[in-house]
Each structure stands twice: as structure tokens, then as C-alpha cells.
Design a protein around this motif. Structure first.
Motif, PDB file in Angstrom:
ATOM      1  N   SER A  38       0.665  -1.132   0.008  1.00  0.00           N
ATOM      2  CA  SER A  38       0.157   0.052  -0.158  1.00  0.00           C
ATOM      3  C   SER A  38       0.886   1.209  -0.103  1.00  0.00           C
ATOM      4  O   SER A  38       2.073   1.114   0.058  1.00  0.00           O
ATOM      5  CB  SER A  38      -0.873   0.117   1.286  1.00  0.00           C
TER       6      SER A  38
ATOM      7  N   GLY B  87      -5.216   5.215   6.368  1.00  0.00           N
ATOM      8  CA  GLY B  87      -5.868   4.873   5.365  1.00  0.00           C
ATOM      9  C   GLY B  87      -7.383   4.740   5.432  1.00  0.00           C
ATOM     10  O   GLY B  87      -7.963   4.507   4.327  1.00  0.00           O
TER      11      GLY B  87
ATOM     12  N   GLN C  48      -8.770   1.616   3.231  1.00  0.00           N
ATOM     13  CA  GLN C  48      -7.775   1.200   2.622  1.00  0.00           C
ATOM     14  C   GLN C  48      -6.576   0.829   3.349  1.00  0.00           C
ATOM     15  O   GLN C  48      -5.480   0.354   2.931  1.00  0.00           O
ATOM     16  CB  GLN C  48      -7.107   2.002   1.401  1.00  0.00           C
TER      17      GLN C  48
ATOM     18  N   ASP D 103     -16.881   8.091   1.092  1.00  0.00           N
ATOM     19  CA  ASP D 103     -15.657   6.948   1.297  1.00  0.00           C
ATOM     20  C   ASP D 103     -16.419   5.870   1.767  1.00  0.00           C
ATOM     21  O   ASP D 103     -17.501   5.864   2.319  1.00  0.00           O
ATOM     22  CB  ASP D 103     -14.475   7.292   1.640  1.00  0.00           C
TER      23      ASP D 103
ATOM     24  N   THR E 234     -16.599  -0.626   5.639  1.00  0.00           N
ATOM     25  CA  THR E 234     -15.688  -1.345   5.756  1.00  0.00           C
ATOM     26  C   THR E 234     -15.178  -1.575   7.372  1.00  0.00           C
ATOM     27  O   THR E 234     -14.970  -2.878   7.692  1.00  0.00           O
ATOM     28  CB  THR E 234     -14.244  -0.976   4.965  1.00  0.00           C
TER      29      THR E 234
END
Length: 537
Positions: free
Chosen positions: A26, A75, A78, A132, A137
């Protein structure tokens, strides 16, 4: 609370390796290196640092807050640190309760929200979770961590229930023994097999009169033992385990039965009835209640039903007493084996080594001083005798009565050990029934034989040792004699054995032999007189 230990640490390390790989792939690899290092240090501290180990819940909450904030600032959706959200919940599942798993999950969610709030306030244009996938998530990973923790806790409880640790087993054994002690003190007859069997025959006599009776029990998988006998001094019926007859039919069928015989027209046999009731608390019988009356009309259907009820009640008491006796015997045998092993591996080996050293010194001394060498030879003879006595004591401890080793076999094996290396001729005559004596009776007779055999070995004067054993339970006769010179009647110190034998209903007779030596006779007269004729069935 149980500490998760190595499984939780292994899981943490695995997740850190995964997060490290993801951070390299990443764009946040530089910033993620510090949190990974700190979490690795925490994984080490959870195993090695005492303050962290003493407070696992606080440590897990702090870890959850830290990883939640770390995910938010490395992140978000992510972040390479997302998989580590599973670690705090699983650690609590392995070491704590489901409530602590939920608290740890809430702490991880609070860390995520707090870290994201700080991140939003630092931006020039705050979006407050809009635009986002962070909320979705992060929420998925938090719920997955909760599920991991709850499943781990459930699995841990199953493992503990199926495989309790040693401390739990000893604790359970202690609690059971305490309960056994309290229950035993309240029982009218205690946990003695003979007392329970006598009480059963007493209650049966009130229900249905009889002339001869016995209670046969089978300790372990050995031979049947008459626990109580009335009206006879021997068991007059055929052995149910080896000979056909009413006893064997009752044993095999697990059902009570009555066998009736009419009197002989021109013979001496009178009419009689034999009631046989199996004693069992489960599927397999462990004994028989046998009642014989010289009346072919005895033990009718009503009487048999009453006897069956007495047998059911008495079976529970008898089997409990047998189990207690088995536990006591097992502990005794294990302790004797441990003592024998310690003596063999300890003092016996050390003395043998000292003997080798004396042999070496004696050889050296013979080249310098013959008198000193002779004195050392005498010392060596004394040491050899001492080692021989210790080895005989070890044999005493190893040779014992058990379910698969009867009195005759134990005496024969011990006499073989005593006669080894001695100029003594051993004469053995054994006559044993298919039934066996009670355990305490067999042990006492074996000990008496041991005392006389040891006297033969110590004196060194005897040339013959005679042993005669006649066992017809509950009666028995043991005669042990030797021709070892002029001794005294009290040289064997058998007073304690005589008192014990008297308490068991027997008698010990000790006298000197006319041609030298000593004769010891132990007699057990079981039962209470009555008819000694065989029943023929």
C-alpha cells in the motif's frame, strides 16, 4: 479467568505478518511501520511482562483502542492494519467472558470513531464519513472481530469441559472424597463389605426363614468371594462361574429363581428349596444372594418378591462398599510398588556399589596385610547379607494379593524368592476352592507365612520348610513349619497377627516341633456352624 497464552500470541503474530505484507503493497507503508512495531512489542509483553499478564482485560481494551485509531489514520477503508481488528476480540474470547469480548469490540469501535474524528478535524474540508467506504468497511471488520471472539470463547469452554486440567481433576477428587467421608459417617454399617452382607442376610431372615445362606461377591473380575455365610462353614453350592446349576442360571439370566427338590423316597436327601437372587446395580451382576431352606414349599412368590426388594436395596450398599475397598486396595498396591521402586533404585543400588568398592579394597589389602583383608571380608559378608535382606524386603512389597493373584500363588511366589540361594528344601501343599477368601483374610494369612519364611532365612539353620494351605471359603487352614534348631515360641512376635486373626473369627496356634524348629497354624472357621454337607447343586 483463564489466560489465552500462546494461541492468542500466535494469532497476533500471524496478523502482524499479514499487515506488514499489506503495508508494503500500500501507499501507507511508511506510516504503518511504527504501529506494527508497537503491536509486536505488545504481543511480546502479553506473554513476558508481568503487569500486562496480570491485567489482560485492560491490556486488550488498550490494544483495541490503539488499533482502532491506527486504522483510522493509516488509510481508513484502505488501511493495511484492518485485519488486526480481529486480534483483541479473539484474545478476550480465549481468556475472558463474552461480556469482555463485547467490551473489547466496543473499544475498537470507539478507537475507530475517535481516530476518524481527529482525521476529519485535521482536514481543511471535513466530510464527516461521507464520500468513502470507511464506515461500512470498518464496521464489517469490527463485527467480524466480535464473531471471532465469541466463537473462540465457546470453543475454549468446550475444550475445558472435555479436558479439565490437573488442578481441576485434583479439586474434583478432593470434593468427592470430602463428600464420601461425610456420607460414610452417616451410614449405619459404614463401607465394610462383610458388615453390609451380614446386614442383608439378617433382613432376609426376617422376610423368609432359611437354614443356610451366603452372599457371594466378585471384586473386580476375579473369583467369587463369600462376603457372609450362615448355617455352614463352607460354601456348599457349585461355583456359578464355572459349573452348571441354579447359581449359574441366575447369574446368566440376571433374574431371581427358586430351585426346588423333592426328598428321596428311599434316600437320605430331604426336600429343600434354593432361592438365588443376582446382585446388580447395572447391566452386569457383581454377586449372588443365596438362601436354602429344608422345605420344598419355601420361598413362594410373595416371599421371593420381598427378597428381590431386599436384594436391590442391599446391592447398592454392597457395590458401594466394594468400590471403596477397591480404591483402598489400589492405593495400597501403588504405594507398595513406589516404595519397592525407590528402595531398588536408591539404597539397594548404593549398597551394591559400596560392595564393589569393598571388594576392590580387599584385593588391595590382601597384598599388604592379610589380617586387614580378612576383616574386610567379614565386613563384605555382612554387607552382602544386608543387601540380601533389602532385596527380600523389596520382594515383600512387590508380592501382594490382588484380584488376579490369589493366596496360593502369592505364597508360592514368595517362597520361591526366599528359598533362592538358600540350602532349604521347600515343601508346598495347596488345596484351594474355586471361591476365594475375603481380601483382609488373604492378606493376613500371607503375612503370617511371610513371617515364618523370613525366620527361616534369618536363622540359616533350617533345612526344610513345610507349607500347607487348605482354602474352602469362608474357612481356611494354613500351616507353616520348619526344622531350624531350638527356638522359642515367642521368637516370631506373632501377637499382633493372633489378635487380628481372632477379630476375624480365627485362631493362631504356635508350638515347637519335637525334632527342632517351630510350627505355626492359622485357622479360620467361617460361617456359624450348621450343615456342612454339599448341596449338590
Amino acid at each position: 479467568m483463564r489466560r489465552g497464552g500462546s494461541p492468542a500470541t500466535a494469532f497476533r503474530v500471524t496478523l502482524l505478518v499479514l499487515c506488514s505484507v499489506l503495508s508494503v503493497l500500500s501507499d501507507e507503508r511508511t506510516f504503518a511501520a511504527l504501529p506494527i512495531a508497537l503491536l509486536a512489542a505488545f504481543a511480546f509483553a502479553s506473554e513476558r511482562v508481568a503487569p500486562v499478564r496480570r491485567h489482560p482485560v485492560l491490556a486488550a481494551i488498550a490494544e483495541a483502542l490503539f488499533i482502532g485509531a491506527t486504522v483510522a489514520v493509516t488509510g481508513g477503508a484502505q488501511s493495511p492494519m484492518l485485519p488486526y481488528l480481529l486480534a483483541p476480540g479473539l484474545a478476550m474470547g480465549l481468556s475472558g467472558t463474552w461480556r469482555q469480548v463485547v467490551v473489547t469490540t466496543v473499544a475498537a469501535a470507539a478507537g475507530l470513531l475517535g481516530g476518524r474524528a481527529i482525521q476529519e478535524l485535521r482536514d481543511e474540508t471535513p466530510r464527516f464519513f461521507a464520500g468513502d467506504d470507511f464506515a461500512v468497511t470498518a464496521g464489517q471488520w469490527v463485527l467480524l472481530g466480535l464473531a471471532f471472539g465469541l466463537i473462540a470463547g465457546w470453543a475454549q469452554r468446550l475444550v475445558v469441559q472435555e479436558s479439565p486440567d490437573i488442578a481441576d481433576r485434583y479439586g474434583e477428587a478432593r470434593r468427592l472424597l470430602e463428600q464420601l467421608r461425610g456420607v460414610t459417617r452417616r451410614l449405619p454399617g459404614g463401607l465394610d463389605v462383610s458388615s453390609s452382607a451380614d446386614a442383608l442376610l439378617e433382613r432376609c431372615a426376617e422376610v423368609a426363614p432359611y437354614n443356610r445362606a451366603a452372599v457371594l461377591v466378585r471384586p473386580g473380575n476375579g473369583a467369587l468371594v463369600p462376603a457372609a455365610v450362615r448355617g455352614t462353614q463352607r460354601v456348599p453350592w457349585r461355583a456359578p462361574l464355572s459349573e452348571p446349576g441354579p447359581l449359574q442360571r441366575a447369574w446368566d439370566s440376571r433374574e431371581p429363581l427358586v430351585d426346588r427338590r423333592k426328598p428321596d423316597t428311599h434316600g437320605r436327601r430331604q426336600g429343600s428349596s434354593l432361592a438365588v437372587l443376582p446382585l446388580a446395580t447395572g447391566d452386569e451382576p457383581f454377586g449372588l444372594l443365596i438362601l436354602e431352606a429344608y422345605d420344598e414349599a419355601a420361598f413362594d412368590r410373595v416371599a421371593l418378591e420381598l427378597l428381590r426388594q431386599e436384594a436391590v436395596e442391599g446391592a447398592l450398599r454392597l457395590e458401594t462398599a466394594l468400590l471403596f475397598d477397591e480404591v483402598r486396595s489400589t492405593v495400597t498396591v501403588e504405594e507398595r510398588d513406589r516404595l519397592a521402586r525407590d528402595m531398588h533404585d536408591g539404597v539397594a543400588q548404593e549398597l551394591a556399589f559400596v560392595g564393589y568398592q569393598l571388594d576392590d579394597l580387599r584385593i588391595r589389602a590382601s597384598k599388604v596385610d592379610a589380617g586387614l583383608a580378612e576383616s574386610m571380608s567379614e565386613v563384605r559378608k555382612g554387607l552382602t547379607s544386608l543387601i540380601s535382606d533389602i532385596r527380600l524386603s523389596i520382594t515383600d512389597l512387590k508380592t501382594s494379593i490382588s484380584n488376579d493373584r490369589g493366596l496360593g500363588a502369592a505364597i508360592t511366589g514368595y517362597l520361591r524368592a526366599v528359598g533362592s540361594g538358600q540350602q532349604v528344601v521347600v515343601h508346598v501343599s495347596l488345596k484351594e476352592s474355586t471361591f476365594r477368601l475375603a481380601g483382609d483374610q488373604e492378606v493376613l494369612l500371607f503375612q503370617i507365612a511371610q513371617v515364618v519364611a523370613q525366620d527361616v532365612r534369618r536363622s540359616g539353620q533350617a533345612r526344610n520348610l513345610w507349607v500347607t494351605l487348605d482354602v474352602d471359603p469362608p474357612s481356611a487352614r494354613l500351616v507353616v513349619e520348619h526344622d531350624g534348631g531350638d527356638g522359642a515360641v515367642d521368637q516370631l512376635h506373632l501377637n499382633d497377627y493372633a489378635e487380628h486373626l481372632t477379630r476375624l473369627g480365627g485362631e493362631l496356634r504356635v508350638r515347637l516341633r519335637q525334632d527342632g524348629g517351630i510350627r505355626v497354624e492359622a485357622v479360620l472357621e467361617g460361617g456359624h456352624g450348621g450343615d456342612q454337607r454339599p448341596a449338590g447343586r
